[in-house]
Write a protein that holds these residues in place. Structure first.
Motif, short mmCIF file in Angstrom:
data_model
loop_
_atom_site.label_atom_id
_atom_site.label_comp_id
_atom_site.label_asym_id
_atom_site.label_seq_id
_atom_site.Cartn_x
_atom_site.Cartn_y
_atom_site.Cartn_z
N PRO A 281 0.80 -1.23 0.00
CA PRO A 281 0.00 0.00 0.00
C PRO A 281 0.83 1.28 0.00
N ALA A 282 2.00 1.26 0.64
CA ALA A 282 2.82 2.48 0.65
C ALA A 282 3.30 2.83 -0.75
N ALA A 283 3.78 1.82 -1.49
CA ALA A 283 4.22 2.06 -2.86
C ALA A 283 3.03 2.42 -3.75
N LEU A 284 1.90 1.76 -3.50
CA LEU A 284 0.71 2.04 -4.32
C LEU A 284 0.23 3.48 -4.10
N ALA A 285 0.36 3.98 -2.86
CA ALA A 285 -0.03 5.36 -2.60
C ALA A 285 0.83 6.32 -3.41
N THR A 286 2.13 6.01 -3.52
CA THR A 286 3.01 6.83 -4.36
C THR A 286 2.57 6.77 -5.81
N LEU A 287 2.29 5.56 -6.29
CA LEU A 287 1.81 5.40 -7.67
C LEU A 287 0.52 6.17 -7.89
N ASP A 288 -0.39 6.08 -6.96
CA ASP A 288 -1.69 6.75 -7.10
C ASP A 288 -1.52 8.26 -7.22
N VAL A 289 -0.62 8.82 -6.41
CA VAL A 289 -0.40 10.26 -6.42
C VAL A 289 0.28 10.70 -7.72
N LEU A 290 1.30 9.95 -8.16
CA LEU A 290 1.99 10.30 -9.40
C LEU A 290 1.08 10.12 -10.61
#
Length: 229
Positions: free
Chosen positions: A58-67
């Protein structure tokens, strides 16, 4: 490049707050507004799933979601500042009030651009920022695509016009039948794989990204073909 990767980015909550703040500014019938409201729903849905175990990382996915969201918001900012958005986004922004274009067409045109262009580039951006192999996001890539497919089905059901179906169904379905979310998702992942192989060949990498910008824009424009006078 290193400095850009170290620049702070928004949180998912900040992205949602910004999108909610922008939403009232789109007038009725605005094609960008149609896509915006749909994409806000997607972003809120992803946010709701970040803490329930749906995503493997989820932490990496949150970065992906924001970018991922940032690429659409950059197009919004460019348009608001009187600059031309990237070629892939120009059809939706230029034809946002085109007569004879249904809201569903605007929603799918925006989805085409955001999935086939922005999503693979956001995967590559995320990998570069976190120092990871893009393949490490494959499982969550498919999970976020499943959420996109879920919302796309809802949007089709809500926005497909019901009035005068004998006159409108054939031309509208002809345009909409040219696009499939499954094909878009598959093409986007193929782009990730291609760009992964070109990470150390910057000239070829930039050439592929530029071609992607143009080719995705052509399909997005075709989806906005008027179906009534």
């Amino acid at each position: 490049m290193t400095e850009l990767l170290q620049e702070p980015i928004l949180t998912v909550d900040q992205v949602i707050a910004r999108m909610r703040g922008l939403a009232p500014g789109f007038p009725p019938g605005d094609g960008v507004g149609v896509f915006h409201r749909m994409y806000l729903t997607v972003t809120e849905l992803v946010d709701a799933r970040l803490g329930d175990g749906y995503f493997a990382d989820p932490a990496a996915l949150a970065t992906l979601d924001v970018l991922f969201a940032g690429r659409y918001l950059a197009a919004v900012d460019a348009d608001a500042a009187g600059r031309r958005p990237p070629a892939c986004w120009r059809p939706l922004f230029e034809l946002r009030r085109r007569p004879g274009v249904y809201p569903l067409q605007a929603a799918l045109s925006g989805m085409n651009t955001h999935i086939e262009h922005d999503l693979p580039l956001a995967v590559m951006d995320t990998a570069a920022r976190l120092g990871r192999d893009p393949l490490s996001f494959e499982a969550d890539y498919h999970r976020i695509n499943d959420l996109l497919a879920q919302v796309e089905a809802q949007v089709r059901a809500e926005l497909l016009p019901e009035s005068d179906p004998l006159r409108l169904t054939e031309p509208l379905l002809h345009v909409l039948g040219a696009w499939s979310i499954d094909r878009a998702r598959a093409a986007a992942w193929a782009t990730v794989l291609a760009l992964r192989e070109l990470r150390h060949a910057p000239l070829a990498y930039r050439a592929v990204v530029a071609a992607l910008d143009d080719s995705v824009g052509m399909v997005s424009r075709a989806l906005l073909t008027p179906v009534e006078g």
